[in-house]
Design an enzyme around this catalytic site. Structure first.
Site, PDB file in Angstrom:
ATOM      1  N   HIS A  54       0.855  -1.188   0.000  1.00  0.00           N
ATOM      2  CA  HIS A  54       0.000   0.000   0.000  1.00  0.00           C
ATOM      3  C   HIS A  54       0.891   1.238   0.000  1.00  0.00           C
ATOM      4  O   HIS A  54       2.097   1.134   0.230  1.00  0.00           O
ATOM      5  CB  HIS A  54      -0.910   0.022   1.241  1.00  0.00           C
ATOM      6  CG  HIS A  54      -0.116   0.143   2.501  1.00  0.00           C
ATOM      7  ND1 HIS A  54       0.468  -0.944   3.124  1.00  0.00           N
ATOM      8  CD2 HIS A  54       0.259   1.234   3.224  1.00  0.00           C
ATOM      9  CE1 HIS A  54       1.145  -0.526   4.187  1.00  0.00           C
ATOM     10  NE2 HIS A  54       1.047   0.795   4.267  1.00  0.00           N
ATOM     11  N   HIS A 101       5.681   6.047  -0.920  1.00  0.00           N
ATOM     12  CA  HIS A 101       6.419   4.839  -1.262  1.00  0.00           C
ATOM     13  C   HIS A 101       5.575   3.608  -0.932  1.00  0.00           C
ATOM     14  O   HIS A 101       4.570   3.707  -0.233  1.00  0.00           O
ATOM     15  CB  HIS A 101       7.734   4.770  -0.472  1.00  0.00           C
ATOM     16  CG  HIS A 101       7.508   4.612   0.992  1.00  0.00           C
ATOM     17  ND1 HIS A 101       7.209   5.678   1.831  1.00  0.00           N
ATOM     18  CD2 HIS A 101       7.511   3.506   1.786  1.00  0.00           C
ATOM     19  CE1 HIS A 101       7.041   5.233   3.058  1.00  0.00           C
ATOM     20  NE2 HIS A 101       7.215   3.912   3.056  1.00  0.00           N
TER      21      HIS A 101
END
Length: 178
Positions: free
Chosen positions: A37, A120
């Site tokens: 995620h 990220h």
């Protein structure tokens, strides 16, 4: 609710592509693809009353959907690597969504996030990997081509107390308008 954070889910085909980059670093604990995620805002451990306020304040966000671009691999930790990550291009819609959440969550009493937002996807957590081993890994796998995807919703995730890496549960989902 236990530990909470907001984020963007990755389409399963992108998770599969990222999972193909696993392996090759001693001391790495690779995250399962279903737990990949992009964190927007870490919230932490909170009580049920605050959890209800969070669910409500997030439901007030109105933002358009937007494309998300993965830019390559990197690591966090400078001279002592602690994670391998897939970098996400910090586009205006992504950064504005994160900032909107930050403002709203602070307004209901949460402490400000002290770290600069760096979008990220964490692929692996590192315990004792050397900088050289990480640099070698990145030189072989660091560039990849994964298509953009459209972020059409953000979610409120919960995680059990652990060292990170899942499993994560979607507690609430909030649509982004097209």
């Amino acid at each position: 609710m236990p530990r909470l954070f907001t984020g963007l889910e990755l389409p399963s085909e992108i998770g599969t592509e990222l999972a193909m980059l696993r392996g090759g670093i001693s001391g790495a604990r690779w995250i399962d693809a279903e737990n990949y995620h992009i964190t927007l805002r870490f919230i932490g451990d909170i009580d049920e009353r605050m959890a209800s306020e969070i669910v409500e304040v997030l439901s007030e966000i109105r933002r358009p959907s937007f494309p998300v671009t993965l830019e390559g691999l990197s690591w966090f930790g400078a001279d002592k690597p602690r994670a391998i990550v897939a970098k996400i291009k910090p586009t205006a819609p992504l950064v504005e969504l994160q900032a909107d959440q930050e403002r709203r969550l602070r307004r209901i009493g949460l402490q400000p996030e002290p770290r600069k937002y760096t979008p990220h996807v964490t692929l692996a957590r590192l315990r004792s990997a050397s900088t050289l081993a990480v640099a070698d890994y990145l030189s072989v796998r660091g560039y990849f081509r994964i298509p953009q995807f459209e972020a059409t919703r953000f979610v409120l995730f919960s995680a059990r107390e652990s060292t990170g890496g899942g499993p994560y549960l979607v507690e609430a989902a909030y649509g982004l308008q097209g």
